[in-house]
Design an enzyme around this catalytic site. Structure first.
Site, mmCIF file in Angstrom:
data_model
loop_
_atom_site.group_PDB
_atom_site.id
_atom_site.type_symbol
_atom_site.label_atom_id
_atom_site.label_comp_id
_atom_site.label_asym_id
_atom_site.label_seq_id
_atom_site.Cartn_x
_atom_site.Cartn_y
_atom_site.Cartn_z
ATOM 1 N N GLY A 195 -0.837 0.423 -4.857
ATOM 2 C CA GLY A 195 -2.225 -0.052 -4.732
ATOM 3 C C GLY A 195 -3.208 0.529 -5.797
ATOM 4 O O GLY A 195 -3.518 1.694 -5.516
ATOM 5 N N ASN A 233 0.826 0.864 5.865
ATOM 6 C CA ASN A 233 1.431 -0.295 4.626
ATOM 7 C C ASN A 233 1.781 -1.404 5.310
ATOM 8 O O ASN A 233 2.970 -1.188 6.322
ATOM 9 C CB ASN A 233 2.114 0.703 3.916
ATOM 10 C CG ASN A 233 3.014 -0.236 3.011
ATOM 11 O OD1 ASN A 233 2.516 -1.251 2.665
ATOM 12 N ND2 ASN A 233 4.312 0.122 2.799
ATOM 13 N N GLY A 234 1.675 -2.559 5.182
ATOM 14 C CA GLY A 234 2.381 -3.693 5.593
ATOM 15 C C GLY A 234 1.191 -4.837 6.159
ATOM 16 O O GLY A 234 0.094 -4.909 5.577
ATOM 17 N N TYR A 261 10.848 -4.676 -7.642
ATOM 18 C CA TYR A 261 9.410 -4.469 -8.359
ATOM 19 C C TYR A 261 8.533 -3.193 -7.929
ATOM 20 O O TYR A 261 8.126 -2.481 -8.611
ATOM 21 C CB TYR A 261 8.457 -5.630 -8.192
ATOM 22 C CG TYR A 261 7.120 -5.508 -8.834
ATOM 23 C CD1 TYR A 261 7.076 -6.010 -10.125
ATOM 24 C CD2 TYR A 261 5.928 -5.342 -7.956
ATOM 25 C CE1 TYR A 261 5.660 -5.763 -10.669
ATOM 26 C CE2 TYR A 261 4.645 -5.270 -8.729
ATOM 27 C CZ TYR A 261 4.598 -5.554 -9.994
ATOM 28 O OH TYR A 261 3.214 -5.450 -10.564
ATOM 29 N N THR A 263 8.884 -2.157 -15.249
ATOM 30 C CA THR A 263 9.867 -2.136 -14.115
ATOM 31 C C THR A 263 11.298 -2.761 -14.499
ATOM 32 O O THR A 263 12.329 -2.225 -13.832
ATOM 33 C CB THR A 263 9.248 -3.177 -12.888
ATOM 34 O OG1 THR A 263 7.951 -2.762 -12.631
ATOM 35 C CG2 THR A 263 9.947 -2.856 -11.578
ATOM 36 N N ASP A 310 12.576 -9.630 -17.263
ATOM 37 C CA ASP A 310 11.513 -9.295 -16.515
ATOM 38 C C ASP A 310 12.186 -9.064 -14.982
ATOM 39 O O ASP A 310 13.189 -9.391 -14.651
ATOM 40 C CB ASP A 310 10.375 -10.183 -16.113
ATOM 41 C CG ASP A 310 9.064 -9.680 -16.069
ATOM 42 O OD1 ASP A 310 9.123 -8.285 -15.561
ATOM 43 O OD2 ASP A 310 8.206 -10.348 -15.915
ATOM 44 N N ASP A 311 11.502 -8.151 -14.045
ATOM 45 C CA ASP A 311 12.005 -7.911 -12.853
ATOM 46 C C ASP A 311 12.002 -9.209 -11.825
ATOM 47 O O ASP A 311 13.058 -9.539 -11.134
ATOM 48 C CB ASP A 311 11.205 -7.085 -12.084
ATOM 49 C CG ASP A 311 9.763 -7.179 -12.172
ATOM 50 O OD1 ASP A 311 9.215 -7.905 -11.388
ATOM 51 O OD2 ASP A 311 9.003 -6.556 -12.985
ATOM 52 N N CYS A 339 0.764 -1.115 -0.101
ATOM 53 C CA CYS A 339 -0.013 -0.061 0.040
ATOM 54 C C CYS A 339 0.791 1.296 -0.153
ATOM 55 O O CYS A 339 2.017 1.248 0.200
ATOM 56 C CB CYS A 339 -1.077 -0.009 1.384
ATOM 57 S SG CYS A 339 -1.959 -1.483 1.230
#
Length: 504
Positions: A28, A101-102, A257, A303, A365-366, A2
């Protein structure tokens, strides 16, 4: 994952909060919310959807006040219903609103404690509501007519003692100000900045520095692991370390990412770390794939673009943008539901045939998480005429669930879990597959900040820095998620039946 923002201003902050959330939208896309304080009253607007869709002019006009916090969400713990959108608020003491966030790893224990000891009720399955009520309880224990900074810091210290997991948090207390705090391991990022105005100093806290940059705030520093910072209503700043034994173990997947390349977190440039990832991975390819004739390096946008460009330069191979991205499709990794992710890949990317026809292509790709997106993109390259399709991942094999706020809770969904390189290569349909080593990834990201001795690399090696995760916990988490998925499927089925009945 988030994104959070909080501002103590001298003038109305609604538009600044909106602007901050817009540039954190990548963190998000499920829901968004803003709450401000005006005349000692919370002014709240939140709902499911993108920032631009949740907030209209009429909503912004109501979000008055010089203090406010905001949040963009994608679902991890809890559901994706609108009732789980943040920020949350509690009426006592004083009135508190909180966003975070978490993910909390001892949520069930905390729910029990809140009910039996604190006598507080939680109405959702969101970790954020738990965190809000625990913080509110601690403030209530020492509340007088006016909280002091020390009261707030003691409350945060007690939260740290009771709560386990990852959390970057911003909370607003009516009549007092805004407090920001970070988990004692520093897993999730949190930064703050300031700006001088004619009326005085304004402060902003956010998940990433890009939110400060785009709103005109000057970056001051990261919030330290375990630290709390209190910004009073009148613009005073107070800070204190509130954890007994803080460590510095930021999530390395942020750099792989999640974060924007123009952000700096934990004194590390996200862009610079991705360049270093490219150098490390190119060196491995030059050594281990020296017999391969690679014609072109093509990133899977966006990314991996910086990493892929550096790889092409190191390998002296042409770099081309072989895929065109539809920017109006969300990030597939953070979309809720596997079917939604599958459907969106083909809508999101389209191949430029001229860059593939008859060529040996190295796709970069990442990371590779579930493998579904990778296999579809590899097939797109073949359909566009590629002779051979080689695949490189800037991150190591994702083999273990994430419990700190990334939507990878089930090992069964991870293509690398329990499989070796050849099996993964065959499953995604590549002619050749190479991963970054974990040592090279840690070296690439940690180069800019030698103060970090240990990153959280749990998704790669299964070592959880909070030291409270075992197989029983992971199995229980997997069961909870499967039940939630079934409930959502049943709910969707009921909705279809209802719609059919209404139509008939």
């Amino acid at each position: 994952m988030c994104g959070i923002v909080g501002i103590v201003g001298k003038t109305p902050v609604g538009q600044l909060l909106y602007d901050g959330l817009i540039v954190l939208q990548h963190r998000g896309q499920d829901a968004a919310g803003i709450v401000t304080i005006h005349n000692n009253t919370f002014r709240l607007r939140k709902g499911n959807g993108l920032v631009k869709d949740v907030f209209h002019t009429r909503h912004m006009m109501r979000l008055q006040g010089n203090l406010g916090i905001g949040h963009v969400r994608y679902p991890t713990a809890g559901s994706s219903s609108s009732s789980e959108a943040q920020p949350f608020y509690a009426n006592s003491p004083f009135g508190i609103s909180l966003a975070h966030n978490g993910n909390l790893t001892n949520a069930q224990e905390l729910i029990s404690w809140l009910h039996t000891d604190a006598r507080r009720h939680v109405n959702t399955t969101s970790d954020t509501e738990l965190l809000l009520n625990i913080f509110a309880h601690e403030l209530q224990e020492r509340a007088s007519l006016k909280l002091t900074p020390d009261d707030i810091f003691v409350s945060v210290a007690n939260v740290h003692k009771r709560v386990r997991g990852a959390y970057g948090t911003v909370a607003m207390i009516i009549g007092h100000g805004i407090v920001a705090f970070r988990d004692p391991n520093g897993i999730r990022p949190l930064v703050f900045g300031k700006r001088e105005t004619e009326s005085g100093v304004e402060y902003m806290v956010a998940s990433e520095t890009v939110a400060l940059d785009t709103t005109g705030f000057e970056f001051v520093r990261d919030v330290a692991p375990g630290e709390a910072i209190f910004f009073s209503e009148d613009g005073q700043l107070y800070s204190q370390q509130c954890a007994e034994n803080p460590t510095f173990n930021p999530c390395i997947f942020e750099f792989v990412y999640f974060a924007r390349p123009d952000s700096t977190m934990n004194k590390i440039s996200v862009y610079g770390s991705r360049i270093e990832m490219g150098k490390k991975l190119a060196a491995r390819i030059a050594t281990e794939w020296e017999d391969l004739d690679i014609d072109v390096v093509i990133p899977i946008p966006e990314t991996s673009c910086d990493t892929a460009l550096e790889m092409a330069q190191q390998l002296n191979i042409p770099y081309r943008q072989g895929f065109v991205k539809n920017r109006y499709i969300g990030r597939t990794f953070i979309m809720p539901g596997q079917e939604m992710r599958k459907k969106s890949v083909r809508q999101k990317l389209n191949a430029i045939g001229a860059e593939f026809i008859g060529k040996n292509v190295l796709l970069v790709d990442d990371s590779i998480v579930r493998g579904t997106t990778s296999s579809q993109i590899i097939q797109m390259a073949r359909n566009a005429g590629a002779k051979n399709v080689y695949f490189a991942s800037a991150a190591p094999e994702v083999r273990f669930p994430n419990v700190y706020g990334i939507d990878m809770p089930s090992a069964n969904e991870l293509v690398a879990h329990g499989r070796d390189l050849d099996d993964i290569c065959q499953l995604i349909g590549a002619d050749k597959l190479i991963y970054q080593t974990i040592d090279d990834l840690v070296s690439a990201v940690g180069l800019a900040n030698p103060e970090i001795k240990l990153f959280d690399t749990s998704v790669f090696d299964g070592n959880y820095v909070t030291n409270d995760i075992d197989q029983a916990y992971l199995e229980k988490l997997d069961a909870l998620r499967n039940n939630a998925s079934k409930e959502m499927s049943d709910k969707n089925a009921d909705s279809i039946i209802d719609m059919h009945n209404e139509g008939s």
